[in-house]
Structures are given as C-alpha cells and as structure tokens.
Scaffold this motif. Structure first.
Motif, PDB file in Angstrom:
ATOM      1  N   ILE A  45      -1.744 -22.922 -36.006  1.00 63.70           N
ATOM      2  CA  ILE A  45      -2.043 -22.007 -37.771  1.00 63.70           C
ATOM      3  C   ILE A  45      -1.631 -21.133 -37.222  1.00 63.70           C
ATOM      4  CG2 ILE A  45      -3.870 -20.876 -38.371  1.00 63.70           C
ATOM      5  CD1 ILE A  45      -3.111 -23.842 -39.829  1.00 63.70           C
ATOM      6  N   ALA A  46      -2.334 -20.481 -35.612  1.00 64.18           N
ATOM      7  CA  ALA A  46      -1.031 -19.175 -34.677  1.00 64.18           C
ATOM      8  C   ALA A  46       0.012 -19.482 -35.066  1.00 64.18           C
ATOM      9  CB  ALA A  46      -1.925 -19.255 -33.393  1.00 64.18           C
ATOM     10  N   ALA A  47       0.643 -20.098 -34.350  1.00 64.96           N
ATOM     11  CA  ALA A  47       1.939 -20.513 -34.241  1.00 64.96           C
ATOM     12  C   ALA A  47       2.393 -19.866 -35.282  1.00 64.96           C
ATOM     13  CB  ALA A  47       3.249 -21.885 -33.834  1.00 64.96           C
ATOM     14  N   MET A  48       2.060 -20.694 -37.170  1.00 68.50           N
ATOM     15  CA  MET A  48       2.082 -20.556 -38.570  1.00 68.50           C
ATOM     16  C   MET A  48       2.417 -19.497 -38.781  1.00 68.50           C
ATOM     17  SD  MET A  48       1.413 -24.224 -39.857  1.00 68.50           S
ATOM     18  CE  MET A  48       1.891 -23.839 -41.461  1.00 68.50           C
ATOM     19  N   THR A  49       1.248 -18.453 -38.580  1.00 68.50           N
ATOM     20  CA  THR A  49       0.709 -16.902 -39.332  1.00 68.50           C
ATOM     21  C   THR A  49       1.343 -16.467 -38.315  1.00 68.50           C
ATOM     22  OG1 THR A  49      -1.709 -18.286 -39.241  1.00 68.50           O
ATOM     23  CG2 THR A  49      -1.492 -15.590 -38.814  1.00 68.50           C
ATOM     24  N   ALA A  50       1.601 -16.560 -37.227  1.00 69.51           N
ATOM     25  CA  ALA A  50       2.630 -15.615 -35.548  1.00 69.51           C
ATOM     26  C   ALA A  50       3.869 -15.723 -36.667  1.00 69.51           C
ATOM     27  CB  ALA A  50       2.528 -16.437 -34.460  1.00 69.51           C
ATOM     28  N   VAL A  51       4.589 -16.511 -37.346  1.00 72.68           N
ATOM     29  CA  VAL A  51       5.801 -16.530 -37.641  1.00 72.68           C
ATOM     30  C   VAL A  51       6.120 -15.966 -38.645  1.00 72.68           C
ATOM     31  CG1 VAL A  51       7.903 -17.865 -38.329  1.00 72.68           C
ATOM     32  CG2 VAL A  51       6.770 -17.861 -36.428  1.00 72.68           C
ATOM     33  N   VAL A  52       5.397 -16.051 -40.282  1.00 73.46           N
ATOM     34  CA  VAL A  52       5.430 -15.758 -40.635  1.00 73.46           C
ATOM     35  C   VAL A  52       5.065 -13.816 -41.078  1.00 73.46           C
ATOM     36  CG1 VAL A  52       4.625 -15.425 -43.142  1.00 73.46           C
ATOM     37  CG2 VAL A  52       4.904 -17.680 -41.915  1.00 73.46           C
ATOM     38  N   GLY A  53       4.023 -13.602 -39.506  1.00 74.69           N
ATOM     39  CA  GLY A  53       3.550 -12.223 -39.799  1.00 74.69           C
ATOM     40  C   GLY A  53       4.830 -11.408 -39.153  1.00 74.69           C
ATOM     41  N   ILE A  54       5.152 -11.958 -38.024  1.00 74.96           N
ATOM     42  CA  ILE A  54       6.609 -11.412 -37.707  1.00 74.96           C
ATOM     43  C   ILE A  54       7.949 -11.341 -37.998  1.00 74.96           C
ATOM     44  CG2 ILE A  54       8.500 -11.630 -35.629  1.00 74.96           C
ATOM     45  CD1 ILE A  54       5.609 -12.545 -33.856  1.00 74.96           C
ATOM     46  N   SER A  55       8.371 -12.007 -39.034  1.00 75.58           N
ATOM     47  CA  SER A  55       9.129 -11.630 -39.731  1.00 75.58           C
ATOM     48  C   SER A  55       8.990 -10.664 -41.081  1.00 75.58           C
ATOM     49  CB  SER A  55       9.833 -13.145 -40.793  1.00 75.58           C
ATOM     50  OG  SER A  55       9.554 -13.975 -39.649  1.00 75.58           O
ATOM     51  N   SER A  56       7.959 -11.684 -41.624  1.00 78.23           N
ATOM     52  CA  SER A  56       7.488 -10.120 -42.815  1.00 78.23           C
ATOM     53  C   SER A  56       7.582  -8.520 -42.187  1.00 78.23           C
ATOM     54  CB  SER A  56       6.273 -10.547 -42.751  1.00 78.23           C
ATOM     55  OG  SER A  56       6.460 -11.618 -43.869  1.00 78.23           O
ATOM     56  N   SER A  57       7.265  -8.439 -40.827  1.00 79.23           N
ATOM     57  CA  SER A  57       6.875  -6.998 -39.645  1.00 79.23           C
ATOM     58  C   SER A  57       8.616  -6.383 -40.090  1.00 79.23           C
ATOM     59  CB  SER A  57       5.992  -7.021 -38.466  1.00 79.23           C
ATOM     60  OG  SER A  57       4.957  -7.773 -38.753  1.00 79.23           O
ATOM     61  N   SER A  58       9.501  -7.622 -39.006  1.00 79.00           N
ATOM     62  CA  SER A  58      10.246  -7.390 -39.134  1.00 79.00           C
ATOM     63  C   SER A  58      11.190  -6.237 -40.245  1.00 79.00           C
ATOM     64  CB  SER A  58      11.092  -8.580 -38.796  1.00 79.00           C
ATOM     65  OG  SER A  58      12.827  -8.006 -38.814  1.00 79.00           O
ATOM     66  N   ARG A  59      10.845  -7.304 -41.262  1.00 75.37           N
ATOM     67  CA  ARG A  59      11.582  -7.444 -42.772  1.00 75.37           C
ATOM     68  C   ARG A  59      10.841  -5.630 -42.881  1.00 75.37           C
ATOM     69  NH1 ARG A  59      11.101 -13.408 -44.147  1.00 75.37           N
ATOM     70  NH2 ARG A  59      11.975 -14.226 -43.957  1.00 75.37           N
ATOM     71  N   ALA A  60       9.465  -5.822 -43.608  1.00 78.10           N
ATOM     72  CA  ALA A  60       8.703  -4.095 -43.804  1.00 78.10           C
ATOM     73  C   ALA A  60       9.657  -2.946 -42.696  1.00 78.10           C
ATOM     74  CB  ALA A  60       7.609  -4.067 -43.235  1.00 78.10           C
ATOM     75  N   GLU A  61      10.076  -3.434 -41.578  1.00 71.38           N
ATOM     76  CA  GLU A  61      10.589  -1.877 -41.306  1.00 71.38           C
ATOM     77  C   GLU A  61      12.413  -1.572 -41.437  1.00 71.38           C
ATOM     78  OE1 GLU A  61      11.901   0.766 -38.166  1.00 71.38           O
ATOM     79  OE2 GLU A  61       9.946  -0.032 -38.742  1.00 71.38           O
ATOM     80  N   LEU A  62      13.034  -3.459 -41.453  1.00 72.69           N
ATOM     81  CA  LEU A  62      13.783  -2.991 -42.206  1.00 72.69           C
ATOM     82  C   LEU A  62      14.605  -2.562 -43.553  1.00 72.69           C
ATOM     83  CD1 LEU A  62      17.350  -4.239 -41.607  1.00 72.69           C
ATOM     84  CD2 LEU A  62      16.758  -5.770 -42.828  1.00 72.69           C
ATOM     85  N   ASP A  63      13.656  -2.499 -44.618  1.00 74.15           N
ATOM     86  CA  ASP A  63      13.725  -2.142 -45.958  1.00 74.15           C
ATOM     87  C   ASP A  63      13.116  -0.708 -45.933  1.00 74.15           C
ATOM     88  OD1 ASP A  63      13.895  -4.679 -46.682  1.00 74.15           O
ATOM     89  OD2 ASP A  63      11.463  -4.649 -46.833  1.00 74.15           O
ATOM     90  N   ARG A  64      11.986  -0.212 -44.003  1.00 74.08           N
ATOM     91  CA  ARG A  64      11.399   1.417 -44.050  1.00 74.08           C
ATOM     92  C   ARG A  64      13.088   1.834 -43.872  1.00 74.08           C
ATOM     93  NH1 ARG A  64      11.367   4.355 -40.397  1.00 74.08           N
ATOM     94  NH2 ARG A  64      11.480   3.016 -39.063  1.00 74.08           N
ATOM     95  N   GLN A  65      13.854   1.251 -42.828  1.00 71.49           N
ATOM     96  CA  GLN A  65      14.919   2.112 -42.458  1.00 71.49           C
ATOM     97  C   GLN A  65      16.362   2.214 -43.530  1.00 71.49           C
ATOM     98  OE1 GLN A  65      16.436  -0.205 -39.413  1.00 71.49           O
ATOM     99  NE2 GLN A  65      15.276  -0.096 -37.727  1.00 71.49           N
ATOM    100  N   LEU A  66      15.991   1.506 -44.364  1.00 71.80           N
ATOM    101  CA  LEU A  66      16.792   1.127 -46.176  1.00 71.80           C
ATOM    102  C   LEU A  66      16.662   2.333 -46.613  1.00 71.80           C
ATOM    103  CD1 LEU A  66      17.620  -2.335 -46.911  1.00 71.80           C
ATOM    104  CD2 LEU A  66      18.919  -0.327 -45.645  1.00 71.80           C
ATOM    105  N   ALA A  67      15.154   2.612 -46.690  1.00 73.42           N
ATOM    106  CA  ALA A  67      14.805   3.669 -47.526  1.00 73.42           C
ATOM    107  C   ALA A  67      14.408   4.648 -47.198  1.00 73.42           C
ATOM    108  CB  ALA A  67      12.678   3.415 -47.855  1.00 73.42           C
ATOM    109  N   ALA A  68      14.782   4.837 -45.884  1.00 72.86           N
ATOM    110  CA  ALA A  68      14.908   6.613 -45.228  1.00 72.86           C
ATOM    111  C   ALA A  68      16.271   7.171 -44.984  1.00 72.86           C
ATOM    112  CB  ALA A  68      14.478   6.084 -43.225  1.00 72.86           C
ATOM    113  N   LEU A  69      17.100   5.742 -45.077  1.00 77.09           N
ATOM    114  CA  LEU A  69      18.944   6.262 -45.809  1.00 77.09           C
ATOM    115  C   LEU A  69      19.691   5.910 -46.957  1.00 77.09           C
ATOM    116  CD1 LEU A  69      19.739   3.757 -41.726  1.00 77.09           C
ATOM    117  CD2 LEU A  69      19.503   6.084 -42.260  1.00 77.09           C
ATOM    118  N   GLY A  70      18.851   5.737 -47.746  1.00 76.87           N
ATOM    119  CA  GLY A  70      19.077   5.244 -48.333  1.00 76.87           C
ATOM    120  C   GLY A  70      20.602   3.561 -48.981  1.00 76.87           C
ATOM    121  N   THR A  71      20.568   3.156 -50.354  1.00 78.04           N
ATOM    122  CA  THR A  71      20.975   1.778 -49.993  1.00 78.04           C
ATOM    123  C   THR A  71      22.679   2.192 -51.197  1.00 78.04           C
ATOM    124  OG1 THR A  71      19.856   1.391 -52.017  1.00 78.04           O
ATOM    125  CG2 THR A  71      18.580   0.338 -49.556  1.00 78.04           C
ATOM    126  N   ASN A  72      23.075   3.406 -51.199  1.00 79.35           N
ATOM    127  CA  ASN A  72      23.898   3.869 -52.279  1.00 79.35           C
ATOM    128  C   ASN A  72      25.050   4.498 -51.046  1.00 79.35           C
ATOM    129  OD1 ASN A  72      23.166   5.681 -50.530  1.00 79.35           O
ATOM    130  ND2 ASN A  72      22.904   7.500 -52.499  1.00 79.35           N
TER     131      ASN A  72
END
Length: 404
Positions: A45-72
C-alpha cells in the motif's frame, strides 16, 4: 439464564463491538506474527500510495509552472518537403507572423550548422558536449519566459559583437557557473565573451543546451544565413487555436505543408503520457507486493486456526454458532489487513511529502488513492481470511476439543 419467552437453545447475538473485541484479542496474542503479516500489506500500500502521490505532485508542479509562464506559446519550425528533404522558413516568415492580429510577441532562433563551441582552444574537436550554437533575437527571453541565473541578456550593442549567453545545461557542461570578467568560450575558432547564463526554460527546453549569439554577430562572425529554424510566438489566450490554424500558411504561404506548428503543452502531454505508463508499471509492482502481503495474512490465519482448535471447540460447546466462529476469524483477518493498510497509507503520504519537499513541489496525494488503498487491503483481507474462517467454522466441537 434466559429471558422470559426466549428459547433456551437460541445463541447469543454478537454485536459489532463484540466482534471487534474478539477479533482484536486474537491478534494481541501473536504480536510478532501479526506485525510481519501487516508489514507485507503496508509495503504494498505504501508503494502504491507513494507512486500515485509523487506522480500527482509532479504534475501539480508542472501545471503550476505552466500557469505562471502561460500556455499561449506556439512554435513554428521547418518540416520536410514532399521528397523528405529538410525545408527552411523563408526570410519573410517572421515579419509575416508579426502581422497576425492576436499575436503579441514574436522571437526566433537560427541554428548554426557545423559551428561548435568549446571551453578552450585545447579541447579536441570531437568533444562537443552535444551543444548547439544558435542566433537569437533580443526579445527571446520575454517570449519564451526565460530568466537569467547570472549576468545579463544580449542587448543592441552586444548582439553585434562576439558575446554569448549560455543555456543552463550548456553552462554546466562547459564548467561555467558564474559570469565573471573575461570568461570566454571558443566558438568556431574565435573567442566569444560570456555575458549571461539562463535558468532552465521549461517551455523551450531546447534552449538549455544552446549557446546563444546575437543575430547580427552570428551573420558577421559565424556565417549565419539569416534563416530562422524556430519561431516562438505568444498570442492572446482566447485566440491561441485560431492563430495556430493560420501560422503554417502565414510563415510559408507557398508550402504550408512544409511547416511544423506545435505548442509546448503538446510535448508536455506526451511526457505526462510517458509518466502515466511508468506509474502503471510501478503500481503493478505495488500490486504484487500487496498480493504477497495477502498471502502472508492467509498464512497467519490458517496457522491461527490450527493453533486455536481447542478454543474453537470450547466456544462451539458453549453455544457459539458456525456463523459466529466464521465472523470471529474473518474479523481478525480484516483487522490485520486494516492495520497494514492504514500503516501503508500513512507511510506513502509521508514518503510523498518528504520527496515533494526535497524538490519544492506541492505535496498532493489524491483522496481516491488513500481510500482505494484502505479498500484494497480490506478486500485482500476478506479474500485471504475467508478460507481459514470457513475452515474454523466447519470444525465440530468434539473434533476440536480432542485436538492435541
């Protein structure tokens, strides 16, 4: 003594609190075995939770960068002609793109073929470090959202002379960490002064490994022909798709099919798809660990039934039904799995939080991952404990009491 009107043969009812108390008592008698079995569940369960959590955190950071820099941001590059040969953008491509109404910023780079850069004139020619040299417009940083880690960007004066700005990767490979007086690199048998170092550019990663020279200096010192190889454009947010639809025909009206138009979000979407595939692989490994933990639970419960046959027989002799015996052992299995599941979820959240903090990411663990982890353990516990529980329920009182 029975209540008035009640059948003397009617067994006592077990309430939920009774089931939990009886199941917990069975676990407390074998703490080490329970711990090891719960640990197997917790690891999965720890492995599954950590994999999903780290992936979600990485995507959230990517979305934050895109929001800051713009997607246009849209990019225009030459493609191939009908015969598969590399084409080029016409000289008029940049002014033509500038005339598109919703376009707010335009900048370009031109890759210099055959031009190499070295830290000194003593480096063998083959050791290029996979770096590229490109001519750059002065408004390139504003268009692509680039920032400087040290030094300054090219200006109207330095863009005409042997001066360069290094991408983040290029600076690291050349061993240059700061811009000091007199720092130079050797470009096409000529010394160029380093005036700036860029931070990594998320929306234009190709600039990270580039050595950027002014447009005029590239033409005067390095034989640049003036043809852009990549044009970066910024558009109004609500007109991005409309601009994208006309960019190819605007950049090269005679052969729009020889122009490639893309946006950074396309590459990021492909990267996210790759991340999802990798996440699926890791989740599969977590599922295997969870299965192993389930086998451990089943093993613990089977041994528990064998060791407690006398207890089972005594309870049956005192009036416990088969259903109550089954419920007792099934509750033990569920409690054992729940301990592992909750411990695994907590461990997975802790791992995600620590890793995200080390990378300056927002720590995000989806609610479905935690709830799904606990639910998965309960399912595993029910399946693993069903056979031992049924086996215990089927034991006859006389057979159980006579067991050694």
């Amino acid at each position: 003594m029975t209540e008035p009107g009640a059948s003397p043969l009617q067994p006592a009812r077990l309430f939920l609190s009774d089931v939990l108390r009886v199941g917990g008592a069975g676990l407390r008698t074998r703490p080490l075995r329970v711990f090891l079995s719960a640990l197997g569940i917790a690891i999965g369960i720890a492995a599954m939770t950590a994999v999903v959590g780290i992936s979600s955190s990485s995507r959230a950071e990517l979305d934050r960068q895109l929001a800051a820099l713009g997607t246009n941001l849209l990019t225009v590059a030459p493609g191939n002609d009908l015969f598969g040969e590399a084409s080029s953008l016409p000289d008029e491509a940049i002014p033509m793109i500038t005339r598109i109404g919703p376009v707010t910023d335009v900048a370009a780079t031109g890759k210099l073929t055959g031009v190499r850069v070295y830290r000194s004139d003593q480096i063998p020619e083959g050791q290029t470090g996979a770096l590229t040299v490109a001519a750059a417009h002065l408004d390139l940083p504003r268009t692509v959202g680039a920032t400087l880690a040290d030094g300054v960007w090219l200006n109207a004066a330095t863009a005409r002379y042997p001066a360069v700005v290094l991408g983040a990767t290029a600076a690291r490979r050349l061993g240059i960490t700061a811009v000091n007086d007199g720092v130079q690199v050797y470009v096409d048998r000529r010394w160029f002064t380093v005036v700036g170092i860029l931070d990594p550019v998320p929306l234009a990663p190709e600039l990270d490994s580039a050595v950027l020279v002014g447009w005029d200096a590239a033409a005067g010192y390095l034989g640049f022909d003036g043809h852009p190889t990549t044009v970066y454009t910024r558009s109004k947010d609500d007109h991005v798709e409309a601009v994208r639809a006309v960019l190819a025909a605007t950049a090269n009206p005679q052969a729009p099919n020889e122009v490639r138009v893309s946006r950074p979000s396309d590459a990021l979407a492909a990267r996210q798809a790759t991340d999802k595939a990798f996440t699926g692989l890791l989740l599969g490994l977590g599922a295997v660990a969870l299965l192993v933990g389930g086998v451990g639970v089943a093993n613990t419960m089977v041994i528990s039934v064998l060791e407690r046959r006398a207890e089972i027989g005594l309870r049956r002799a005192l009036g416990a039904t088969r259903g109550q015996i089954l419920l007792q052992f099934l509750s033990e299995s569920l409690l054992l799995s729940a301990l592992g599941g909750v411990g695994g979820v907590v461990t997975g959240i802790a791992v995600t939080t620590l890793y995200a903090a080390s990378r300056d990411w927002p720590a995000i663990v989806p609610a479905w991952a935690t709830a799904g982890g606990v639910a998965a353990t309960l399912v595993i516990g029910a399946i693993a404990g069903l056979y031992p529980a049924v086996r215990a329920a089927r034991l006859a009182p006389t057979e159980a009491l006579s067991a050694p």
